[in-house]
Design an enzyme around this catalytic site. Structure first.
Site, PDB file in Angstrom:
ATOM      1  N   LEU A 183      58.006  -5.475  26.330  1.00 52.76           N
ATOM      2  CA  LEU A 183      59.394  -5.356  25.883  1.00 52.76           C
ATOM      3  C   LEU A 183      59.948  -6.704  25.427  1.00 52.76           C
ATOM      4  O   LEU A 183      60.666  -6.785  24.422  1.00 52.76           O
ATOM      5  CB  LEU A 183      60.267  -4.774  27.014  1.00 52.76           C
ATOM      6  CG  LEU A 183      59.849  -3.400  27.563  1.00 52.76           C
ATOM      7  CD1 LEU A 183      60.845  -2.929  28.633  1.00 52.76           C
ATOM      8  CD2 LEU A 183      59.727  -2.359  26.451  1.00 52.76           C
ATOM      9  N   TYR A 243      60.218  -2.378  44.362  1.00 51.42           N
ATOM     10  CA  TYR A 243      60.548  -2.461  42.924  1.00 51.42           C
ATOM     11  C   TYR A 243      61.970  -1.946  42.676  1.00 51.42           C
ATOM     12  O   TYR A 243      62.766  -2.585  41.977  1.00 51.42           O
ATOM     13  CB  TYR A 243      59.512  -1.650  42.140  1.00 51.42           C
ATOM     14  CG  TYR A 243      59.680  -1.713  40.641  1.00 51.42           C
ATOM     15  CD1 TYR A 243      59.348  -2.858  39.931  1.00 51.42           C
ATOM     16  CD2 TYR A 243      60.168  -0.618  39.938  1.00 51.42           C
ATOM     17  CE1 TYR A 243      59.507  -2.920  38.548  1.00 51.42           C
ATOM     18  CE2 TYR A 243      60.327  -0.659  38.556  1.00 51.42           C
ATOM     19  CZ  TYR A 243      59.992  -1.820  37.869  1.00 51.42           C
ATOM     20  OH  TYR A 243      60.154  -1.868  36.501  1.00 51.42           O
ATOM     21  N   LYS A 301      65.296  -3.936  41.169  1.00 56.15           N
ATOM     22  CA  LYS A 301      66.007  -3.513  39.955  1.00 56.15           C
ATOM     23  C   LYS A 301      67.430  -3.059  40.284  1.00 56.15           C
ATOM     24  O   LYS A 301      68.358  -3.260  39.488  1.00 56.15           O
ATOM     25  CB  LYS A 301      65.226  -2.393  39.262  1.00 56.15           C
ATOM     26  CG  LYS A 301      63.838  -2.828  38.775  1.00 56.15           C
ATOM     27  CD  LYS A 301      63.914  -3.952  37.766  1.00 56.15           C
ATOM     28  CE  LYS A 301      62.576  -4.285  37.143  1.00 56.15           C
ATOM     29  NZ  LYS A 301      62.678  -5.316  36.097  1.00 56.15           N
ATOM     30  N   THR A 341      53.759  -0.326  27.200  1.00 54.46           N
ATOM     31  CA  THR A 341      53.566  -1.782  27.196  1.00 54.46           C
ATOM     32  C   THR A 341      52.291  -2.104  27.975  1.00 54.46           C
ATOM     33  O   THR A 341      51.765  -1.240  28.689  1.00 54.46           O
ATOM     34  CB  THR A 341      54.748  -2.517  27.883  1.00 54.46           C
ATOM     35  OG1 THR A 341      54.719  -2.189  29.279  1.00 54.46           O
ATOM     36  CG2 THR A 341      56.089  -2.155  27.290  1.00 54.46           C
TER      37      THR A 341
HETATM   38  N1  LIG Z   1      57.376  -0.671  30.382  1.00 56.30           N
HETATM   39  C1  LIG Z   1      58.164   0.137  31.049  1.00 56.30           C
HETATM   40  O1  LIG Z   1      58.010   1.377  31.004  1.00 56.30           O
HETATM   41  C2  LIG Z   1      59.287  -0.414  31.898  1.00 56.30           C
HETATM   42  C3  LIG Z   1      60.130   0.499  32.513  1.00 56.30           C
HETATM   43  C4  LIG Z   1      61.179   0.027  33.287  1.00 56.30           C
HETATM   44  C5  LIG Z   1      61.382  -1.336  33.425  1.00 56.30           C
HETATM   45  N2  LIG Z   1      60.543  -2.201  32.810  1.00 56.30           N
HETATM   46  C6  LIG Z   1      60.809  -3.625  33.001  1.00 56.30           C
HETATM   47  O2  LIG Z   1      60.821  -4.264  31.749  1.00 56.30           O
HETATM   48  C7  LIG Z   1      60.391  -5.606  31.886  1.00 56.30           C
HETATM   49  C8  LIG Z   1      59.271  -5.865  30.897  1.00 56.30           C
HETATM   50  O3  LIG Z   1      58.181  -5.037  31.260  1.00 56.30           O
HETATM   51  P1  LIG Z   1      56.935  -4.743  30.311  1.00 56.30           P
HETATM   52  O4  LIG Z   1      56.611  -3.316  30.482  1.00 56.30           O
HETATM   53  O5  LIG Z   1      57.192  -5.305  28.981  1.00 56.30           O
HETATM   54  O6  LIG Z   1      55.820  -5.550  31.098  1.00 56.30           O
HETATM   55  P2  LIG Z   1      54.813  -6.695  30.635  1.00 56.30           P
HETATM   56  O7  LIG Z   1      53.913  -6.937  31.802  1.00 56.30           O
HETATM   57  O8  LIG Z   1      54.210  -6.404  29.319  1.00 56.30           O
HETATM   58  O9  LIG Z   1      55.795  -7.937  30.466  1.00 56.30           O
HETATM   59  C9  LIG Z   1      56.343  -8.595  31.553  1.00 56.30           C
HETATM   60  C10 LIG Z   1      56.113 -10.067  31.349  1.00 56.30           C
HETATM   61  O10 LIG Z   1      56.797 -10.800  32.373  1.00 56.30           O
HETATM   62  C11 LIG Z   1      55.969 -11.863  32.763  1.00 56.30           C
HETATM   63  N3  LIG Z   1      56.345 -12.294  34.102  1.00 56.30           N
HETATM   64  C12 LIG Z   1      56.262 -11.596  35.243  1.00 56.30           C
HETATM   65  N4  LIG Z   1      56.711 -12.348  36.275  1.00 56.30           N
HETATM   66  C13 LIG Z   1      57.072 -13.544  35.735  1.00 56.30           C
HETATM   67  C14 LIG Z   1      57.592 -14.725  36.275  1.00 56.30           C
HETATM   68  N5  LIG Z   1      57.833 -14.865  37.604  1.00 56.30           N
HETATM   69  N6  LIG Z   1      57.862 -15.760  35.451  1.00 56.30           N
HETATM   70  C15 LIG Z   1      57.628 -15.647  34.115  1.00 56.30           C
HETATM   71  N7  LIG Z   1      57.126 -14.540  33.543  1.00 56.30           N
HETATM   72  C16 LIG Z   1      56.848 -13.513  34.352  1.00 56.30           C
HETATM   73  C17 LIG Z   1      54.566 -11.275  32.727  1.00 56.30           C
HETATM   74  O11 LIG Z   1      53.588 -12.282  32.699  1.00 56.30           O
HETATM   75  C18 LIG Z   1      54.640 -10.459  31.447  1.00 56.30           C
HETATM   76  O12 LIG Z   1      54.307 -11.254  30.332  1.00 56.30           O
HETATM   77  C19 LIG Z   1      59.971  -5.781  33.337  1.00 56.30           C
HETATM   78  O13 LIG Z   1      61.020  -6.384  34.051  1.00 56.30           O
HETATM   79  C20 LIG Z   1      59.755  -4.352  33.818  1.00 56.30           C
HETATM   80  O14 LIG Z   1      59.987  -4.219  35.197  1.00 56.30           O
HETATM   81  C21 LIG Z   1      59.487  -1.781  32.058  1.00 56.30           C
END
Ligand SMILES: NC(=O)c1ccc[n+]([C@@H]2O[C@H](COP(=O)([O-])OP(=O)(O)OC[C@H]3O[C@@H](n4cnc5c(N)ncnc54)[C@H](O)[C@@H]3O)[C@@H](O)[C@H]2O)c1
Length: 258
Positions: free
Chosen positions: A16, A158, A162, A193
């Site tokens: 994202l 989690y 959130k 993702t």
């Molecule tokens: N993909 C989904 O369906 C979904 C749904 C609900 C919420 N989210 C939230 O959206 C956000 C993005 O998720 P995504 O699906 O793109 O995941 P993703 O794993 O592709 O991206 C998350 C990124 O955050 C980085 N990261 C994690 N902890 C970190 C830290 N302490 N310092 C720096 N970087 C850090 C990871 O290395 C990764 O690059 C997250 O917060 C996730 O919880 C995603």
């Protein structure tokens, strides 16, 4: 000439966050993406091209975020922060091998909630030095999750991380209003993702049953489009916006009592 608008995008090397960085670039914004992995950072820069900047760092670390903010402000006027960094996590409160490890709970809260707050507090201080343009100095967008509202079995840590983001949205927006800074949270449902590529097939089928309309997972570009709208719409403030195609997650896999 006014300085370039810079956006700090945490977790901007994948999923994202990467989609947000890409979308903001199409509006002429310079994205500075923070991630923990150097190789992913290089890969993201190849995808983004142009003026994008990568800074290796952990969002929960004050020195790392300070360094990223120093770099961001060297590239222009920091007016946008989008917090996408986060870790998924699933563990039962009492699982087959005993109670939920307490350290795991603390680690998830640190990465998702403490990390987000760390970036908010340090970035807000920088934004306060911006001269107002169109009556604002900056906008901060945080990324929660559907789990903040309907967390499933195994999502206590989690969902707590959130839910904390949802709860702090209004007090942050109220406090920073005096500095002309908006704070908004987005709560995504299911988006395709790298983080969800590792979801086991059985769990994925379970989640698919909760889909409403559209009957598919979201595209990161759809999430990014909402963030771009929030950035451009000064009336959106102090609110959590769900983007989930009406998904309300079911309780998930419960263990039968024997
Ligand atoms: N993909 C989904 O369906 C979904 C749904 C609900 C919420 N989210 C939230 O959206 C956000 C993005 O998720 P995504 O699906 O793109 O995941 P993703 O794993 O592709 O991206 C998350 C990124 O955050 C980085 N990261 C994690 N902890 C970190 C830290 N302490 N310092 C720096 N970087 C850090 C990871 O290395 C990764 O690059 C997250 O917060 C996730 O919880 C995603």
């Amino acid at each position: 000439m006014s300085p370039a608008t810079v956006a700090l995008v945490t977790g901007g090397t994948s999923g994202l966050g990467l989609a947000v960085a890409d979308r903001l670039m199409t509006s002429g914004v310079t994205p500075v993406v923070i991630g923990r992995n150097e190789e992913r950072g290089r890969c993201a820069l190849r995808t983004l091209g142009g003026s994008a900047v990568f800074v290796r760092g952990d969002v929960a670390s004050e020195p790392d975020v300070t360094k990223a903010l120093d770099i961001a402000t060297q590239h222009g006027s920091l007016r946008i922060v989008v917090n996408c960094a986060g870790v998924p996590h699933a563990a039962r409160v009492v699982g087959r091998s005993g109670p939920h490890p307490l350290q795991q709970f603390a680690d998830v809260i640190t990465a998702n909630l403490v990390g987000t707050f760390n970036v908010v507090r340090l970035a807000a201080e920088r934004m306060m030095a911006n001269p107002p343009t169109e009556q604002e100095r900056g906008v901060i967008v945080n990324t929660a999750s559907s789990a903040a509202f309907d967390g499933q079995v195994g999502q206590a840590a989690y969902a707590a991380s959130k839910g904390g983001m949802v709860s702090m949205t209004l007090p942050l927006a109220r406090e920073l209003a005096g500095s002309l800074i908006r704070v908004v949270t987005v709560a995504p449902g299911f988006f395709e993702t790298p983080a969800v590529a590792s979801v086991p097939a059985e769990a994925r089928r379970e989640l698919d049953r909760d889909l409403m309309h559209p009957q598919r997972w979201g595209n990161p570009a759809e999430f990014a489009e909402l963030v771009a709208h929030i950035v451009g719409n000064p009336m959106i403030n102090g609110e959590t916006i769900r983007i989930d195609g009406a998904v309300r997650m079911s309780p998930g896999l419960r263990r039968r009592s024997s």
